[in-house]
Design a protein around this motif. Structure first.
Motif, PDB file in Angstrom:
ATOM      1  N   ILE A 119       0.862  -1.188   0.000  1.00  0.00           N
ATOM      2  CA  ILE A 119       0.000   0.000   0.000  1.00  0.00           C
ATOM      3  C   ILE A 119       0.890   1.228   0.000  1.00  0.00           C
ATOM      4  O   ILE A 119       1.835   1.321   0.802  1.00  0.00           O
ATOM      5  CB  ILE A 119      -0.890   0.041   1.263  1.00  0.00           C
ATOM      6  CG1 ILE A 119      -1.700  -1.244   1.405  1.00  0.00           C
ATOM      7  CG2 ILE A 119      -1.802   1.264   1.240  1.00  0.00           C
ATOM      8  CD1 ILE A 119      -2.293  -1.427   2.800  1.00  0.00           C
ATOM      9  N   THR A 120       0.611   2.173  -0.878  1.00  0.00           N
ATOM     10  CA  THR A 120       1.395   3.405  -0.885  1.00  0.00           C
ATOM     11  C   THR A 120       0.492   4.602  -1.111  1.00  0.00           C
ATOM     12  O   THR A 120      -0.600   4.490  -1.676  1.00  0.00           O
ATOM     13  CB  THR A 120       2.501   3.353  -1.956  1.00  0.00           C
ATOM     14  OG1 THR A 120       3.385   4.474  -1.777  1.00  0.00           O
ATOM     15  CG2 THR A 120       1.929   3.408  -3.371  1.00  0.00           C
ATOM     16  N   PHE A 121       0.957   5.747  -0.652  1.00  0.00           N
ATOM     17  CA  PHE A 121       0.231   7.006  -0.770  1.00  0.00           C
ATOM     18  C   PHE A 121       1.135   7.978  -1.515  1.00  0.00           C
ATOM     19  O   PHE A 121       2.039   8.570  -0.901  1.00  0.00           O
ATOM     20  CB  PHE A 121      -0.136   7.542   0.614  1.00  0.00           C
ATOM     21  CG  PHE A 121      -0.907   6.553   1.456  1.00  0.00           C
ATOM     22  CD1 PHE A 121      -2.279   6.419   1.322  1.00  0.00           C
ATOM     23  CD2 PHE A 121      -0.245   5.741   2.374  1.00  0.00           C
ATOM     24  CE1 PHE A 121      -2.991   5.512   2.091  1.00  0.00           C
ATOM     25  CE2 PHE A 121      -0.943   4.831   3.145  1.00  0.00           C
ATOM     26  CZ  PHE A 121      -2.327   4.712   2.999  1.00  0.00           C
ATOM     27  N   PRO A 122       0.955   8.140  -2.820  1.00  0.00           N
ATOM     28  CA  PRO A 122       1.926   8.893  -3.613  1.00  0.00           C
ATOM     29  C   PRO A 122       2.051  10.363  -3.242  1.00  0.00           C
ATOM     30  O   PRO A 122       3.059  10.994  -3.560  1.00  0.00           O
ATOM     31  CB  PRO A 122       1.404   8.731  -5.050  1.00  0.00           C
ATOM     32  CG  PRO A 122      -0.035   8.368  -4.907  1.00  0.00           C
ATOM     33  CD  PRO A 122      -0.131   7.585  -3.644  1.00  0.00           C
ATOM     34  N   GLN A 123       1.046  10.917  -2.536  1.00  0.00           N
ATOM     35  CA  GLN A 123       1.155  12.319  -2.138  1.00  0.00           C
ATOM     36  C   GLN A 123       2.086  12.484  -0.941  1.00  0.00           C
ATOM     37  O   GLN A 123       2.639  13.566  -0.739  1.00  0.00           O
ATOM     38  CB  GLN A 123      -0.230  12.889  -1.817  1.00  0.00           C
ATOM     39  CG  GLN A 123      -1.110  13.016  -3.052  1.00  0.00           C
ATOM     40  CD  GLN A 123      -2.559  13.245  -2.692  1.00  0.00           C
ATOM     41  OE1 GLN A 123      -3.240  12.343  -2.219  1.00  0.00           O
ATOM     42  NE2 GLN A 123      -3.038  14.455  -2.902  1.00  0.00           N
TER      43      GLN A 123
ATOM     44  N   PRO B  12       0.503  17.573  -4.656  1.00  0.00           N
ATOM     45  CA  PRO B  12       1.074  16.906  -5.830  1.00  0.00           C
ATOM     46  C   PRO B  12       1.627  15.531  -5.491  1.00  0.00           C
ATOM     47  O   PRO B  12       2.083  15.292  -4.369  1.00  0.00           O
ATOM     48  CB  PRO B  12       2.195  17.859  -6.266  1.00  0.00           C
ATOM     49  CG  PRO B  12       2.527  18.660  -5.042  1.00  0.00           C
ATOM     50  CD  PRO B  12       1.243  18.799  -4.287  1.00  0.00           C
ATOM     51  N   GLY B  13       1.572  14.626  -6.440  1.00  0.00           N
ATOM     52  CA  GLY B  13       2.117  13.290  -6.244  1.00  0.00           C
ATOM     53  C   GLY B  13       3.634  13.300  -6.356  1.00  0.00           C
ATOM     54  O   GLY B  13       4.230  14.213  -6.933  1.00  0.00           O
TER      55      GLY B  13
ATOM     56  N   ALA C 240       0.724  11.150 -13.547  1.00  0.00           N
ATOM     57  CA  ALA C 240      -0.529  11.848 -13.855  1.00  0.00           C
ATOM     58  C   ALA C 240      -1.698  10.873 -13.899  1.00  0.00           C
ATOM     59  O   ALA C 240      -2.802  11.176 -13.420  1.00  0.00           O
ATOM     60  CB  ALA C 240      -0.394  12.584 -15.188  1.00  0.00           C
ATOM     61  N   GLN C 241      -1.469   9.676 -14.448  1.00  0.00           N
ATOM     62  CA  GLN C 241      -2.502   8.642 -14.493  1.00  0.00           C
ATOM     63  C   GLN C 241      -2.899   8.210 -13.077  1.00  0.00           C
ATOM     64  O   GLN C 241      -4.086   8.036 -12.777  1.00  0.00           O
ATOM     65  CB  GLN C 241      -2.002   7.440 -15.300  1.00  0.00           C
ATOM     66  CG  GLN C 241      -3.042   6.346 -15.486  1.00  0.00           C
ATOM     67  CD  GLN C 241      -2.500   5.154 -16.268  1.00  0.00           C
ATOM     68  OE1 GLN C 241      -1.304   5.084 -16.581  1.00  0.00           O
ATOM     69  NE2 GLN C 241      -3.369   4.217 -16.588  1.00  0.00           N
TER      70      GLN C 241
ATOM     71  N   GLN D 180      -7.130  12.890  -7.207  1.00  0.00           N
ATOM     72  CA  GLN D 180      -6.383  13.944  -6.535  1.00  0.00           C
ATOM     73  C   GLN D 180      -5.674  14.858  -7.528  1.00  0.00           C
ATOM     74  O   GLN D 180      -4.819  15.654  -7.145  1.00  0.00           O
ATOM     75  CB  GLN D 180      -5.353  13.337  -5.584  1.00  0.00           C
ATOM     76  CG  GLN D 180      -5.959  12.646  -4.384  1.00  0.00           C
ATOM     77  CD  GLN D 180      -6.652  13.622  -3.452  1.00  0.00           C
ATOM     78  OE1 GLN D 180      -6.042  14.544  -2.905  1.00  0.00           O
ATOM     79  NE2 GLN D 180      -7.952  13.444  -3.264  1.00  0.00           N
ATOM     80  N   SER D 181      -6.050  14.757  -8.802  1.00  0.00           N
ATOM     81  CA  SER D 181      -5.424  15.591  -9.830  1.00  0.00           C
ATOM     82  C   SER D 181      -6.014  16.995  -9.805  1.00  0.00           C
ATOM     83  O   SER D 181      -7.020  17.265  -9.138  1.00  0.00           O
ATOM     84  CB  SER D 181      -5.636  14.965 -11.208  1.00  0.00           C
ATOM     85  OG  SER D 181      -7.023  14.936 -11.527  1.00  0.00           O
TER      86      SER D 181
END
Length: 260
Positions: free
Chosen positions: A155-159, A167-168, A230-231, A238-239
């Motif tokens: 599990i990861t949270f890119p932000q 932003p990610g 971006a995808q 969250q974009s």
């Protein structure tokens, strides 16, 4: 002490015990004091036991991850879109790791205990307290995550923050390019209303908590890092486009109130 925790969390029995303790302690707050609505578990019930990356938005330090662990265990016991009675902790599904900031996991005895549930601790690219700033993701952190994907779900949270529409970070996209996992986007909401920032204390009761699993992303692993990121950000809603939609929706609601 940190080396001891690293060794202990690799023992299956230790991890199961932590799941039971944390799971039973957190269940009332997730599914009784508040209401948990789950959707999309049909997208995860037949996944392989390795090379699966769950990418989600982030609202609290711990409540989000703990909820995922509940859901994964319930799904492996045949539940669909619900937790029900938590007898799934009799034999919890522990082939899960989650990415967390090293500083956060060393913050308290509770966070240190939860590290044993499978934390992959990474160094933040920026530390607000010390002012330390680093460029990019530490290569050792990248290897740690890609190795975990070889055996488990991650599990990861890119932000990397609980702030909405932040932003990610490119590190998540780089890991996807290297490891080429199945990527499952997850959208959560309500946790920031129900819990404080750590996710260990209540702010409000009776809140609807939602967790929505989306179908696996169709990813071009050879695409540019920026395009993959971006995808991801669009998939977890969250974009910038979703931020503008949210602002537009809020303006419409306010206008409707004035007209009424």
């Amino acid at each position: 002490m940190s080396k001891l925790r690293e060794r202990l969390k690799n023992f299956k029995l230790v991890r199961k015990l932590v799941y039971v303790v944390v799971g039973l302690a957190s269940y009332p707050g997730l599914n009784m004091i508040n209401k948990l609505k789950i959707s999309g578990t049909e997208h995860i019930k037949d996944l392989p036991k390795q090379k699966v990356l769950f990418v989600s938005n982030h609202q609290t330090y711990f409540a989000d991850v703990i909820t995922f662990l509940h859901i994964f265990c319930a799904v492996k016991f045949g539940k669909q879109n619900r937790l029900g009675i938590p007898y799934y902790f009799l034999n919890p599904f522990t082939r899960v790791n989650y990415v967390a900031a090293e500083q956060t996991m060393n913050g308290s005895w509770i966070s240190k205990l939860f590290t044993l549930a499978g934390a992959l601790t990474v160094r933040r690219t920026w530390n607000a307290e010390s002012g330390e700033k680093r460029k990019g993701l530490d290569p050792s952190d990248t290897r740690k995550i890609t190795r975990a994907l070889d055996d488990n779900w991650v599990i990861t949270f890119p932000q990397g923050t609980t702030k909405p529409f932040a932003p990610g970070r490119k590190g998540t996209a780089l890991i996807i390019k290297q490891a080429r996992p199945i990527v499952i986007p997850v959208v959560i909401n309500g946790f920031w209303r129900a819990f404080n920032k750590t996710g260990l204390k209540f702010r409000k009761r009776g809140v609807l908590l939602t967790v929505r699993f989306k179908p696996p992303l169709q990813i071009d692993y050879d695409a540019k890092t920026e395009d993959i990121l971006a995808q991801l950000m669009d998939a977890i809603e969250q974009s910038r486009d979703y931020m503008l939609k949210g602002a537009h929706h809020s303006m419409n609601k306010e206008q409707t109130k004035k007209e009424v």
